[in-house]
Every structure is written in structure tokens, then in C-alpha cells.
Design a protein around this motif. Structure first.
Motif, short mmCIF file in Angstrom:
data_model
loop_
_atom_site.label_atom_id
_atom_site.label_comp_id
_atom_site.label_asym_id
_atom_site.label_seq_id
_atom_site.Cartn_x
_atom_site.Cartn_y
_atom_site.Cartn_z
N SER A 171 -8.18 -6.53 -2.16
CA SER A 171 -8.41 -7.98 -2.15
C SER A 171 -8.73 -8.42 -3.56
O SER A 171 -8.98 -7.59 -4.44
CB SER A 171 -9.55 -8.34 -1.18
OG SER A 171 -10.76 -7.73 -1.59
N THR A 184 -8.18 -1.31 1.89
CA THR A 184 -7.86 -2.73 1.84
C THR A 184 -8.08 -3.25 0.43
O THR A 184 -9.17 -3.10 -0.13
CB THR A 184 -8.72 -3.54 2.81
OG1 THR A 184 -8.53 -3.04 4.15
CG2 THR A 184 -8.34 -5.01 2.77
N TYR A 223 0.83 -1.20 0.00
CA TYR A 223 0.00 0.00 0.00
C TYR A 223 0.86 1.26 0.00
O TYR A 223 1.95 1.27 0.55
CB TYR A 223 -0.88 0.04 1.26
CG TYR A 223 -1.90 -1.06 1.34
CD1 TYR A 223 -1.62 -2.26 1.99
CD2 TYR A 223 -3.17 -0.88 0.80
CE1 TYR A 223 -2.56 -3.26 2.09
CE2 TYR A 223 -4.13 -1.89 0.89
CZ TYR A 223 -3.82 -3.07 1.53
OH TYR A 223 -4.76 -4.06 1.62
#
Length: 120
Positions: free
Chosen positions: A70, A68, A59
Motif C-alpha cells: 500500500s 499486501t 505481486y
């Protein structure tokens, strides 16, 4: 032919949340890294987050603890869950993927971009 199609952008108040999605389709043999970049007006495009095929993530410092990334390998889709959004997160967000197409070549693809605006 490969396409990356983003969705989920919009207008949100400071402190709010958004979830971006990017689905890859077409003549795909395998997908390596998938990631998100952003570009604010009059600024260079910058990396937001990236995820490997094995699930390793990286990040930008400015989004750590708030965003986040995914992926769902079965759906060839990457997600970006954004929380505690700030006005400085306002930008066009672009999906990016390094993948191998069925012809054997490894190519980097970009989505068309989705606008995220954080404002009261």
C-alpha cells in the motif's frame, strides 16, 4: 537528491507478521511506481510487489495472499504488510521507486535495504 529510507525489518517466527515502510524524500516532483524487491543469500534480486500511483498492485506468486502493498501519497511512503511469514521469505528487502525529480528527469531509486529473518 532523493533518498528512500526503509524501516520495519527484523527477526520473526514462522507464521508471524512484519510491516515494512519506505519513505521517499528530497527533490521529488512526482512519484510513479513504488515497490519492494528482495534478495536472499546467493540468489538474484526478485520483485515482491509493486504499486502504481493510482493504486494498482502486482505481486510475486510466492507472496500472493500473504503480503499486501500500500502507499500513502501524501507522505511519499510505501508499505509492505507481511503475514504468514515463512523461512523462505528471509532476505534483504529493498524499496524501489520510479520518480520524477524537480529538474525534470525520471530516475529509478533504491533504498539501502532492510533485513527480514524468519526463523524459530
Amino acid at each position: 537528491q532523493v533518498q528512500l529510507v526503509e524501516s520495519g525489518g527484523g527477526l520473526v517466527q514462522p507464521g508471524g507478521s512484519l510491516r515494512l515502510s519506505c519513505a521517499a524524500s528530497g527533490s521529488i516532483f512526482t512519484i510513479y511506481n513504488m515497490g519492494w524487491y528482495r534478495q536472499a543469500p546467493e540468489k538474484q534480486r526478485e520483485l515482491v510487489a509493486v504499486i502504481s500511483s493510482a493504486g494498482s498492485t502486482n505481486y510475486a506468486e510466492s507472496v500472493k495472499g500473504r503480503f499486501t502493498i500500500s502507499r500513502d501519497n501524501a507522505k511519499n511512503t510505501v508499505y509492505l504488510q507481511m503475514s504468514s511469514l515463512k523461512p523462505e521469505d528471509t532476505a534483504v528487502y529493498y524499496c524501489n521507486s520510479n520518480l520524477r525529480v524537480t529538474s525534470g528527469a525520471t530516475v529509478r531509486y533504491w533504498g539501502q535495504g532492510t533485513q527480514v529473518t524468519v526463523s524459530s
